[in-house]
Design a protein around this motif. Structure first.
Motif, mmCIF file in Angstrom:
data_model
loop_
_atom_site.group_PDB
_atom_site.id
_atom_site.type_symbol
_atom_site.label_atom_id
_atom_site.label_comp_id
_atom_site.label_asym_id
_atom_site.label_seq_id
_atom_site.Cartn_x
_atom_site.Cartn_y
_atom_site.Cartn_z
ATOM 1 N N LEU A 79 19.737 24.336 -21.896
ATOM 2 C CA LEU A 79 20.047 23.029 -23.604
ATOM 3 C C LEU A 79 19.198 22.873 -23.378
ATOM 4 N N VAL A 80 19.658 23.202 -24.883
ATOM 5 C CA VAL A 80 17.756 22.033 -25.979
ATOM 6 C C VAL A 80 18.140 21.378 -26.712
ATOM 7 N N PRO A 81 16.673 20.979 -26.806
ATOM 8 C CA PRO A 81 17.540 19.813 -27.684
ATOM 9 C C PRO A 81 17.491 20.947 -29.492
ATOM 10 N N ALA A 82 18.578 19.778 -29.877
ATOM 11 C CA ALA A 82 19.350 20.808 -31.371
ATOM 12 C C ALA A 82 18.003 20.983 -32.669
ATOM 13 N N LYS A 83 16.533 20.021 -32.385
ATOM 14 C CA LYS A 83 16.169 20.693 -33.430
ATOM 15 C C LYS A 83 14.978 20.652 -33.551
ATOM 16 N N HIS A 84 14.871 21.174 -31.856
ATOM 17 C CA HIS A 84 13.247 21.691 -31.960
ATOM 18 C C HIS A 84 13.738 23.036 -30.240
ATOM 19 N N TYR A 85 14.170 24.067 -30.525
ATOM 20 C CA TYR A 85 14.724 25.626 -30.248
ATOM 21 C C TYR A 85 13.973 26.016 -28.819
ATOM 22 N N GLY A 86 12.395 25.908 -29.045
ATOM 23 C CA GLY A 86 11.763 26.018 -28.780
ATOM 24 C C GLY A 86 11.085 25.457 -27.556
ATOM 25 N N GLY A 87 12.090 24.007 -27.658
ATOM 26 C CA GLY A 87 11.583 22.893 -26.422
ATOM 27 C C GLY A 87 11.368 23.170 -25.389
ATOM 28 N N LYS A 88 11.670 22.106 -24.258
ATOM 29 C CA LYS A 88 11.409 22.168 -22.652
ATOM 30 C C LYS A 88 13.251 21.882 -22.049
#
Length: 135
Positions: A79-88
C-alpha cells in the motif's frame, strides 16, 4: 456433403462441450504455483476487493501496488500513498518460498488501522474472503 459437414460440426461441438466439463471439487488441480504465491493471491484478491475496489474510506488515501509475479520467490503487495505511487510503501504484505505464512509490516501497522489490517489479513489467509469479521 452438407450433411457430413453438419454431422462433423455437431460432433466437434459435442467434444468441445464435453471437454469443458468441470472436474469434481475434491480433485486437486496442480497449478505449479508455490504455497507463497497461492496464499498471496488469495489475500491480495480479498484486499483489493475489500479495501480498494469497495472505496473503503479508511483506505482512500492509499493505492495497491501488486508485485505477485516476483521472481525472487517473495510475492507481495504494497500500500502506497494514492497521490505518490512511487512513494515509500506504508504497508508490505508478503509470503516467501514454499511457506503459506503471510507477513505484514510497515508504518500502517502502528496506526489505529493496523489492528483492522491484521485481522483482515488473518481472516483472508485462513480462506475466508469476507470483507468484515462476523461476530
Amino acid at each position: 456433403m452438407i450433411r457430413r459437414k453438419t454431422i462433423a460440426l455437431v460432433a466437434a461441438a459435442g467434444f468441445v462441450l464435453a471437454s469443458c466439463q468441470s472436474t469434481p471439487k475434491s480433485t486437486p488441480v496442480p497449478s505449479g504455483k508455490s504455497a507463497a504465491l497461492l496464499a498471496m493471491e488469495q489475500v491480495a484478491i480479498a484486499a483489493h476487493k475489500c479495501w480498494i475496489a469497495s472505496k473503503d474510506p479508511a483506505f482512500k488515501p492509499y493505492q495497491m501496488a501488486n508485485e505477485l509475479n516476483s521472481f525472487s520467490g517473495t510475492p507481495r503487495f504494497l500500500l502506497v500513498p494514492a497521490k505518490h505511487y512511487g512513494g515509500k510503501p506504508l504497508l508490505v504484505v508478503q509470503a516467501q518460498g514454499n511457506s503459506s505464512r503471510v507477513d505484514v509490516f510497515g508504518p500502517l501497522m502502528n496506526d489505529p488501522l493496523g489492528a483492522r489490517i491484521g485481522s483482515d489479513i488473518s481472516r483472508w489467509q485462513a480462506g475466508n474472503p469476507a470483507c468484515a469479521a462476523t461476530a
